[in-house]
Design an enzyme around this catalytic site. Structure first.
Site, PDB file in Angstrom:
ATOM      1  N   PRO A  77      60.595  15.443  85.499  1.00 52.47           N
ATOM      2  CA  PRO A  77      59.454  15.800  84.650  1.00 52.47           C
ATOM      3  C   PRO A  77      58.435  14.654  84.590  1.00 52.47           C
ATOM      4  CG  PRO A  77      61.543  15.910  83.413  1.00 52.47           C
ATOM      5  CD  PRO A  77      61.882  15.493  84.804  1.00 52.47           C
TER       6      PRO A  77
ATOM      7  N   ASP B 228      60.850   0.151  86.442  1.00 53.37           N
ATOM      8  CA  ASP B 228      61.003   1.533  86.926  1.00 53.37           C
ATOM      9  C   ASP B 228      61.149   1.563  88.448  1.00 53.37           C
ATOM     10  OD1 ASP B 228      60.529   2.085  84.293  1.00 53.37           O
ATOM     11  OD2 ASP B 228      58.953   3.560  84.639  1.00 53.37           O
TER      12      ASP B 228
ATOM     13  N   GLY C 292      59.126   9.591  80.745  1.00 57.51           N
ATOM     14  CA  GLY C 292      59.949   8.387  80.621  1.00 57.51           C
ATOM     15  C   GLY C 292      61.053   8.324  81.656  1.00 57.51           C
TER      16      GLY C 292
ATOM     17  N   ALA D 101      59.463   7.159  91.435  1.00 57.75           N
ATOM     18  CA  ALA D 101      60.355   7.849  92.375  1.00 57.75           C
ATOM     19  C   ALA D 101      59.565   8.487  93.513  1.00 57.75           C
ATOM     20  CB  ALA D 101      61.180   8.902  91.631  1.00 57.75           C
TER      21      ALA D 101
ATOM     22  N   SER E 177      59.009   9.275  87.101  1.00 58.06           N
ATOM     23  CA  SER E 177      58.625  10.208  88.172  1.00 58.06           C
ATOM     24  C   SER E 177      57.650   9.568  89.166  1.00 58.06           C
ATOM     25  CB  SER E 177      58.074  11.505  87.572  1.00 58.06           C
ATOM     26  OG  SER E 177      56.700  11.493  87.493  1.00 58.06           O
TER      27      SER E 177
HETATM   28  C1  MEV Z   1      58.909   2.286  80.968  1.00 60.75           C
HETATM   29  O1  MEV Z   1      59.949   2.932  81.661  1.00 60.75           O
HETATM   30  C2  MEV Z   1      59.417   1.052  80.298  1.00 60.75           C
HETATM   31  C3  MEV Z   1      58.361   0.230  79.564  1.00 60.75           C
HETATM   32  O2  MEV Z   1      59.031  -0.957  79.143  1.00 60.75           O
HETATM   33  C4  MEV Z   1      57.175  -0.114  80.438  1.00 60.75           C
HETATM   34  C5  MEV Z   1      57.532  -1.074  81.561  1.00 60.75           C
HETATM   35  O3  MEV Z   1      58.509  -1.791  81.490  1.00 60.75           O
HETATM   36  O4  MEV Z   1      56.750  -1.096  82.524  1.00 60.75           O
HETATM   37  C6  MEV Z   1      57.859   0.949  78.323  1.00 60.75           C
END
Ligand code: MEV
Length: 312
Positions: A99, A150, A103, A109, A106
């Site tokens: 999605p 990420d 969070g 990936a 996506s």
């Molecule tokens: C996003 O998955 C995690 C955050 O800490 C942003 C980041 O680390 O780039 C909110």
């Protein structure tokens, strides 16, 4: 045809604080993934790349697509990294079951799957750290000031202990960790949440630095526990982190309701995961409680639940 996939991800502990130099832990979520397929185009001239990404309504010849869009951007950056020289014409098809703005990584990936598929198809496969660096460059254009966690977890496809400026450390979890994710269905772009936290941090640095310290300490403790197979003990660290993330201002009533429902259904711990302000939450559960927690999340309003297992 060359096919590459890249998993979704969840931040186990340390989101937001990781942008300010504290450690964080992320895990892959293999039940959802981005896919990139590269097909040889026999009837086009060398160097031609045509692209098809139906999920985001993108189609056409690479030369005619907006180079600042993340998909053309990662293709161009990957071809540049592979070096000069003409390559046979290819068609690239990109799809994803992750999605968007939830969070779950996506964007990272999609970039990783494309960089991997293209480099493998052209006979020059890139190692995970180079794939991760290519995806990070695209993340920086579209996500403001990302930490890089990420793209790292998605490219390595393994639990990772991450700290800005240090070599990312993929590590093994001793034992099996059962995680249930609940999606609020509220799209929340990472850049907006990270920007909001930055404004608040600027306005009150001592308090926010303390919050980030607490989140980082939870991530540090969790790493030792995971390596020792003491999985249930991560639960209280997740609960404590959710409380701090609430104080930072990135939770919402919808996320709180899902976190509460998971705990009441027996989860060892639960928290929002990722940027917050919508998106996804994460619950750590025993094997026996997986279905009960999933049902409780659905009743509490989750538009989707995902169960994933991490570790041996
Ligand atoms: C996003 O998955 C995690 C955050 O800490 C942003 C980041 O680390 O780039 C909110």
């Amino acid at each position: 045809m060359t096919l590459a996939t890249a998993p979704g991800k969840a931040i186990l502990l340390g989101e937001h604080a990781v942008v300010y130099g504290r450690p964080a832990i992320a895990v892959p979520v293999r039940e959802v993934c981005a896919r990139a397929e590269v097909l040889a185009l026999s009837d086009a001239s060398a160097g031609t790349v045509t692209v098809e990404a139906p999920d985001v309504g993108l189609a056409g010849n690479l030369k005619e697509l907006d180079p600042s869009h993340p998909i053309p951007r990662i293709i161009l950056d990957t071809l540049h990294a592979l070096g000069p020289g003409l390559f046979p014409a290819v068609h690239l098809r990109v799809t994803s079951s992750i999605p968007i703005a939830s969070g779950m990584g996506s964007g990272a990936a999609v970039s990783v799957a494309i960089a991997r598929a293209l480099s493998e198809h052209l006979g020059l496969p890139l190692p995970p750290d180079e794939i991760s660096a290519l995806a990070f460059a695209v993340e920086r254009i579209h996500h403001g000031t990302p930490s890089g966690i990420d793209n790292t977890v998605v490219a390595f496809g393994q639990p990772v202990y991450f700290r800005l400026g240090a070599r990312p450390m993929p590590f093994d979890i001793a034992g099996r960790m059962h995680l249930v994710l609940g999606d609020t269905g509220v799209a929340s772009p990472t850049a907006t949440a990270v920007g909001m936290v930055r404004d608040r941090w600027r306005a009150d640095q001592p308090v926010y630095e303390r919050h980030f310290d607490s989140l980082g300490q939870c991530a540090d403790q969790a790493r030792g526990l995971l390596e020792a197979g003491r999985i249930a003990e991560i639960g209280p660290l997740m609960d404590a982190s959710h409380q701090v993330l609430k104080e930072i201002g990135v939770s919402t009533p919808g996320l709180d309701a899902l976190v509460q429902a998971a705990r009441e259904a027996g989860a060892w711990g639960a928290k929002l995961s990722g940027a917050g302000r919508g998106g996804t939450m994460l619950a750590l559960v025993s094997e026996e409680d997986i279905d009960r927690v999933r049902q409780a999340l659905t009743v509490a309003g989750a538009v989707r639940t995902i169960y994933t297992q991490v570790g041996s």
